[in-house]
Design a protein around this motif. Sequence first.
Motif, short mmCIF file in Angstrom:
data_model
loop_
_atom_site.label_atom_id
_atom_site.label_comp_id
_atom_site.label_asym_id
_atom_site.label_seq_id
_atom_site.Cartn_x
_atom_site.Cartn_y
_atom_site.Cartn_z
N THR A 79 0.46 12.28 -1.75
CA THR A 79 0.28 13.00 -0.49
C THR A 79 0.25 14.50 -0.72
O THR A 79 -0.34 15.24 0.08
CB THR A 79 1.38 12.65 0.51
OG1 THR A 79 2.67 12.80 -0.12
CG2 THR A 79 1.25 11.21 0.98
N LYS A 80 0.89 14.98 -1.79
CA LYS A 80 0.75 16.38 -2.19
C LYS A 80 -0.46 16.48 -3.12
O LYS A 80 -0.39 16.12 -4.30
CB LYS A 80 2.01 16.88 -2.89
CG LYS A 80 3.10 17.37 -1.97
CD LYS A 80 4.17 18.11 -2.75
CE LYS A 80 5.17 18.79 -1.82
NZ LYS A 80 5.98 17.86 -1.07
N TRP B 51 0.84 -1.21 0.00
CA TRP B 51 0.00 0.00 0.00
C TRP B 51 0.87 1.26 0.00
O TRP B 51 0.69 2.17 -0.80
CB TRP B 51 -0.90 -0.05 1.23
CG TRP B 51 -2.02 0.94 1.29
CD1 TRP B 51 -2.22 2.04 0.51
CD2 TRP B 51 -3.13 0.90 2.20
NE1 TRP B 51 -3.36 2.69 0.89
CE2 TRP B 51 -3.94 2.02 1.91
CE3 TRP B 51 -3.51 0.05 3.24
CZ2 TRP B 51 -5.11 2.30 2.64
CZ3 TRP B 51 -4.67 0.32 3.95
CH2 TRP B 51 -5.46 1.42 3.65
N GLU B 52 1.85 1.28 0.91
CA GLU B 52 2.73 2.45 0.99
C GLU B 52 3.56 2.60 -0.28
O GLU B 52 3.87 3.71 -0.70
CB GLU B 52 3.66 2.32 2.20
CG GLU B 52 2.96 2.50 3.54
CD GLU B 52 2.39 3.89 3.69
OE1 GLU B 52 2.98 4.86 3.16
OE2 GLU B 52 1.33 4.02 4.33
N SER C 277 -9.84 0.36 4.07
CA SER C 277 -10.23 1.76 4.23
C SER C 277 -11.71 1.89 4.55
O SER C 277 -12.11 2.65 5.43
CB SER C 277 -9.91 2.54 2.95
OG SER C 277 -8.52 2.52 2.69
N GLU C 278 -12.54 1.14 3.83
CA GLU C 278 -13.98 1.19 4.08
C GLU C 278 -14.31 0.75 5.50
O GLU C 278 -15.15 1.36 6.18
CB GLU C 278 -14.72 0.32 3.08
CG GLU C 278 -16.23 0.34 3.25
CD GLU C 278 -16.96 -0.48 2.20
OE1 GLU C 278 -18.05 -1.02 2.53
OE2 GLU C 278 -16.46 -0.58 1.06
N ASN C 279 -13.65 -0.29 5.97
CA ASN C 279 -13.92 -0.76 7.33
C ASN C 279 -13.48 0.25 8.38
O ASN C 279 -14.15 0.41 9.41
CB ASN C 279 -13.21 -2.10 7.57
CG ASN C 279 -13.63 -2.72 8.88
OD1 ASN C 279 -14.81 -2.98 9.12
ND2 ASN C 279 -12.67 -2.98 9.75
N ALA C 280 -12.38 0.95 8.12
CA ALA C 280 -11.93 1.96 9.08
C ALA C 280 -12.97 3.08 9.18
O ALA C 280 -13.27 3.56 10.29
CB ALA C 280 -10.58 2.52 8.65
N PRO D 294 -4.52 6.88 3.93
CA PRO D 294 -4.36 7.43 2.58
C PRO D 294 -5.68 7.43 1.81
O PRO D 294 -6.55 6.59 2.04
CB PRO D 294 -3.34 6.49 1.93
CG PRO D 294 -2.57 5.92 3.07
CD PRO D 294 -3.56 5.78 4.18
N ASN D 295 -5.81 8.37 0.88
CA ASN D 295 -7.07 8.53 0.14
C ASN D 295 -7.25 7.43 -0.89
O ASN D 295 -6.33 7.11 -1.64
CB ASN D 295 -7.10 9.88 -0.56
CG ASN D 295 -7.08 11.03 0.40
OD1 ASN D 295 -7.70 10.99 1.45
ND2 ASN D 295 -6.36 12.10 0.05
#
Length: 551
Positions: free
Chosen positions: A61-62, A16-17, A222-225, A303-304
Amino acid sequence: MSDTAGFDAVDLSILWERLVSITDEGATALIRTSFSTLVREGFDLSVLIFDADARMIAQSTKCIPVFIGTAPITLSHMLAKFPGETLDPGDVVISNDPTIGTGHMYDLAVMRPIFRDGALAGYAMSITHLPDIGGMGFSVSAREIYHEGLRLPITKLMVKGELNADLMELIKLNVRVPEQVAGDIHANLACTAVVVRQVLEFMDEYGLDSLAALADEILAQSENAVRQALLRMPDAEYTSEADVEAYDEIRTLRCRVVKKGDRLRIDFEGTGPCVGAGINVPFPYTRAMALYAIKCITTPSIPNNDGATALIEVVAPVGSILAAVPPAPSAGRHTIGHFVVPLIFDAMARIVPDRVMAASGLIDIMTFQGRHADGREMAANYFVSGGFGALQDLDGRQTTPGSSNMGTTPIEVFEPLSGLLVEEKALLPDSGGAGTFRGGAGQTVVLVNASGNDMVLFSMANRTRFAAEGLFGGLPGAKRSHMIDGQEVVGQGRHVMPPGSRLTLRQAGGGGYGPPEGRSTADIEKDIDDGFLTRDGAVAAYGERARGAGG
């Protein structure tokens, strides 16, 4: 590692990163090769990776908040015209249509498909604000969308690696600074090429036949978070409204937030209609700003990607100022659109008071057009920030943009670009709203027309009539004002600056949080020492106890 293999927590985090870092590499290439200051200095950009099913899985991230929600909509429209199976390696698709993108023609979306071993693996996209797109220039003065510049349909800029030279010539013929515009377009091409190359290297390194399985995991996490964050909130329904200056009219924005279980719905029903000026907001922009507000409240550290927006529904009445359709102009859509975030924060304050902020002074964007002393044509953008709104346990930052996060252009870069001299740039004391936690201070900026020629100023200011409101008893910040040679001028419109004239910008302060009675005398005295308050301003805001605070 095959694409059907499961991912443990460590593998998923690394992969992911790595995807996010690839988008950041693309953003670096974009910034380094761009010709315009809005990209190089302001970071008005975004770089994104989608899988083959057009699901957004990584974003640089920018980036500015609006790009969180608009790029997936733009890609869906691109693929409706050019389905993935009809694309070839080396194709590049572009559009600046505000109705399917970021809301105005100045943002160009550039998409390049990613092919691996002849099969479509995903899509790379970059979006940047162009320095000019013709028409009246970046302003709110247009009466129709047709006045605002060159509106490009979804089209191919490159076909199998060959540049569409006729399209590039058409663009250059319709803009004031063709070298800058062409340079920025080529920077987008370079950026997406970097992303495609690095995604393929990434897939080879980890033995991924496709991005689908990894995308499934990223989006599910992400959805679960977001789901867990929503479930921790009480079910509730709250409303808010705000009046805003809308060229020579006033419009009321209304918002209803309904939180039920693991779903949240934001409805702007009751918001006023469009106006005949370029401040109307196409719905993709409104939706993006709403999604940004909720992400700040629920999962700001993740992250988006599309998983973070799956549980949020946003609706607005078509034809309202928050869901504009052609021929309504929208070049300065941020002028109204930036109010969406404080509107939602105000509604959510009763649900999660510890996660929202008071209203901010917002950013103040201007366009200057004219000629340099040597006769060269000039078009330059400039923006300054008001103060940030206060939060629970945190004072608002000074001169920090709210509802956006653009970087500022250094004076040394702006002056030779524009022919303007920055005579003064200083904090504006007594502009931040008083409170237990005070709003951030605005600033005073004085610009002198040193070009030797008349200069046209298009201003897109807000907060000139309606200050940034505080929360929970906090006081509003100071309003914004524009003055030319000491005479106040309207904040949304066209003005002529003769040679030697001075434009004075006084920026709005952020709202305070909590009643002023809760602020300690020690903090008041420090505000005076730091230049955020004058002694008289402190007494006016906090009472007689401030007259001898700290003495």
